[in-house]
Design a protein around this motif. Structure first.
Motif, mmCIF file in Angstrom:
data_model
loop_
_atom_site.group_PDB
_atom_site.id
_atom_site.type_symbol
_atom_site.label_atom_id
_atom_site.label_comp_id
_atom_site.label_asym_id
_atom_site.label_seq_id
_atom_site.Cartn_x
_atom_site.Cartn_y
_atom_site.Cartn_z
ATOM 1 N N GLU A 1 0.795 -1.200 0.000
ATOM 2 C CA GLU A 1 0.000 0.000 0.000
ATOM 3 C C GLU A 1 0.838 1.264 0.000
ATOM 4 O O GLU A 1 0.294 2.351 -0.094
ATOM 5 C CB GLU A 1 -0.950 0.008 1.196
ATOM 6 C CG GLU A 1 -0.275 0.219 2.528
ATOM 7 C CD GLU A 1 0.593 -0.954 2.950
ATOM 8 O OE1 GLU A 1 1.517 -0.733 3.743
ATOM 9 O OE2 GLU A 1 0.383 -2.078 2.498
ATOM 10 N N TRP B 1 -4.265 -2.785 4.912
ATOM 11 C CA TRP B 1 -4.933 -4.034 4.512
ATOM 12 C C TRP B 1 -6.389 -4.001 4.927
ATOM 13 O O TRP B 1 -7.218 -4.701 4.364
ATOM 14 C CB TRP B 1 -4.257 -5.232 5.152
ATOM 15 C CG TRP B 1 -2.918 -5.597 4.594
ATOM 16 C CD1 TRP B 1 -1.938 -4.755 4.176
ATOM 17 C CD2 TRP B 1 -2.417 -6.915 4.412
ATOM 18 N NE1 TRP B 1 -0.855 -5.477 3.760
ATOM 19 C CE2 TRP B 1 -1.119 -6.805 3.890
ATOM 20 C CE3 TRP B 1 -2.942 -8.181 4.657
ATOM 21 C CZ2 TRP B 1 -0.344 -7.913 3.599
ATOM 22 C CZ3 TRP B 1 -2.160 -9.282 4.374
ATOM 23 C CH2 TRP B 1 -0.871 -9.143 3.841
ATOM 24 N N ALA C 1 -11.085 -3.564 4.362
ATOM 25 C CA ALA C 1 -10.935 -4.301 3.103
ATOM 26 C C ALA C 1 -11.666 -3.574 1.979
ATOM 27 O O ALA C 1 -12.790 -3.113 2.148
ATOM 28 C CB ALA C 1 -11.486 -5.712 3.266
ATOM 29 N N ARG C 2 -10.994 -3.487 0.826
ATOM 30 C CA ARG C 2 -11.589 -2.834 -0.341
ATOM 31 C C ARG C 2 -12.394 -3.794 -1.200
ATOM 32 O O ARG C 2 -13.122 -3.374 -2.069
ATOM 33 C CB ARG C 2 -10.490 -2.200 -1.192
ATOM 34 C CG ARG C 2 -9.821 -1.031 -0.499
ATOM 35 C CD ARG C 2 -8.718 -0.491 -1.346
ATOM 36 N NE ARG C 2 -7.557 -1.355 -1.133
ATOM 37 C CZ ARG C 2 -6.371 -1.140 -1.622
ATOM 38 N NH1 ARG C 2 -6.164 -0.118 -2.407
ATOM 39 N NH2 ARG C 2 -5.369 -1.951 -1.361
ATOM 40 N N SER C 3 -12.203 -5.092 -0.967
ATOM 41 C CA SER C 3 -12.911 -6.090 -1.778
ATOM 42 C C SER C 3 -12.999 -7.383 -0.978
ATOM 43 O O SER C 3 -12.402 -7.511 0.096
ATOM 44 C CB SER C 3 -12.143 -6.350 -3.083
ATOM 45 O OG SER C 3 -10.907 -6.998 -2.796
ATOM 46 N N ASP D 1 -11.629 -10.169 -1.796
ATOM 47 C CA ASP D 1 -10.285 -10.761 -1.758
ATOM 48 C C ASP D 1 -9.431 -10.137 -0.649
ATOM 49 O O ASP D 1 -8.692 -10.833 0.044
ATOM 50 C CB ASP D 1 -9.574 -10.599 -3.097
ATOM 51 C CG ASP D 1 -10.129 -11.512 -4.170
ATOM 52 O OD1 ASP D 1 -10.848 -12.485 -3.833
ATOM 53 O OD2 ASP D 1 -9.860 -11.253 -5.357
ATOM 54 N N HIS D 2 -9.524 -8.815 -0.491
ATOM 55 C CA HIS D 2 -8.783 -8.144 0.571
ATOM 56 C C HIS D 2 -9.281 -8.598 1.944
ATOM 57 O O HIS D 2 -8.490 -8.825 2.862
ATOM 58 C CB HIS D 2 -8.923 -6.622 0.455
ATOM 59 C CG HIS D 2 -8.095 -6.039 -0.626
ATOM 60 N ND1 HIS D 2 -8.496 -6.017 -1.936
ATOM 61 C CD2 HIS D 2 -6.880 -5.441 -0.594
ATOM 62 C CE1 HIS D 2 -7.569 -5.438 -2.671
ATOM 63 N NE2 HIS D 2 -6.579 -5.081 -1.886
ATOM 64 N N ARG D 3 -10.586 -8.729 2.087
ATOM 65 C CA ARG D 3 -11.167 -9.176 3.353
ATOM 66 C C ARG D 3 -10.709 -10.606 3.668
ATOM 67 O O ARG D 3 -10.329 -10.918 4.794
ATOM 68 C CB ARG D 3 -12.695 -9.098 3.299
ATOM 69 C CG ARG D 3 -13.377 -9.384 4.612
ATOM 70 C CD ARG D 3 -14.880 -9.105 4.610
ATOM 71 N NE ARG D 3 -15.572 -9.220 3.347
ATOM 72 C CZ ARG D 3 -15.848 -8.220 2.506
ATOM 73 N NH1 ARG D 3 -15.446 -6.991 2.791
ATOM 74 N NH2 ARG D 3 -16.497 -8.432 1.378
ATOM 75 N N LYS E 1 4.538 -7.563 -0.888
ATOM 76 C CA LYS E 1 3.162 -8.061 -0.733
ATOM 77 C C LYS E 1 3.090 -9.274 0.180
ATOM 78 O O LYS E 1 2.160 -10.054 0.107
ATOM 79 C CB LYS E 1 2.566 -8.393 -2.098
ATOM 80 C CG LYS E 1 2.222 -7.170 -2.909
ATOM 81 C CD LYS E 1 1.347 -7.547 -4.075
ATOM 82 C CE LYS E 1 0.868 -6.309 -4.768
ATOM 83 N NZ LYS E 1 -0.543 -6.090 -4.585
ATOM 84 N N GLY F 1 -0.187 -10.933 0.482
ATOM 85 C CA GLY F 1 -1.083 -9.807 0.679
ATOM 86 C C GLY F 1 -2.162 -9.779 -0.381
ATOM 87 O O GLY F 1 -2.109 -10.516 -1.373
ATOM 88 N N PRO F 2 -3.156 -8.939 -0.159
ATOM 89 C CA PRO F 2 -4.226 -8.831 -1.147
ATOM 90 C C PRO F 2 -3.669 -8.300 -2.461
ATOM 91 O O PRO F 2 -2.769 -7.475 -2.481
ATOM 92 C CB PRO F 2 -5.198 -7.857 -0.514
ATOM 93 C CG PRO F 2 -4.436 -7.133 0.538
ATOM 94 C CD PRO F 2 -3.318 -8.022 0.952
ATOM 95 N N SER F 3 -4.207 -8.801 -3.569
ATOM 96 C CA SER F 3 -3.710 -8.342 -4.864
ATOM 97 C C SER F 3 -4.568 -7.252 -5.422
ATOM 98 O O SER F 3 -5.602 -6.941 -4.989
ATOM 99 C CB SER F 3 -3.622 -9.488 -5.839
ATOM 100 O OG SER F 3 -4.646 -10.419 -5.647
#
Length: 164
Positions: free
Chosen positions: A16, A60, A63-65, A67-69, A103, A162-164
């Motif tokens: 990030e 992180w 969560a933005r999505s 997948d991030h969550r 990541k 990490g989240p992609s």
């Protein structure tokens, strides 16, 4: 499982960092932090809260999505499993270290135990207990054990994407 790889220090900002800089946000928090767990009651929830705060500080969470969550939930589950194993099988954890590099997020739980964690084989999904290291193995990019010199104690580490 890798058991001989040393625990390298984090070598740079997390995924990030570029996002924060481009958005005009302040620089992200430090890339590594540790929590002493010696003699602490409620080590598992304390470790989860400590790690959750690091995930917020490093972008992180929130969560933005989906997948991030999922990535953040995986991290918290692995922290729970590693600290629980130290509580149950190694007379309690001494320290939790959480670090990020690129990541990748690295979790390290140190204890004074002599045993070596390993997934139970064969894994029996329907039976209670014995799933901790199987979960760690399934969710992590890699994990292992580093013994302390002198033979007393160890650090169990795990790395997650990490989240992609």
């Amino acid at each position: 499982m890798s058991t001989t790889r040393a625990c390298p220090p984090p070598d740079g900002p997390g995924p990030e960092a570029g996002d924060a800089a481009s958005a005009g946000s302040p620089a992200p928090a430090e890339a590594a932090r540790s929590l002493s767990l010696v003699g602490v009651g409620g080590a598992v929830p304390l470790s989860r809260d400590f790690t959750r705060q690091a995930l917020y500080d490093w972008g992180w969470l929130p969560a933005r999505s989906a997948d991030h969550r999922a990535a953040a939930e995986d991290v918290l589950l692995v922290v729970s499993e590693l600290v629980t194993n130290a509580c149950l099988h190694a007379d309690g954890p001494e320290e939790l270290c959480v670090s990020r590099s690129g990541k990748t997020l690295r979790l390290e739980v140190s204890d004074l135990g002599a045993g070596s964690p390993a997934p139970r084989t064969p894994h029996r999904a329907g039976r209670p207990g014995g799933h901790g290291m199987f979960i760690v193995q399934r969710l992590c990019l890699d994990w292992g054990v580093v013994r302390r010199s002198g033979g007393v104690g160890k650090t169990v580490w795990a790395e997650l994407a990490g989240p992609s």
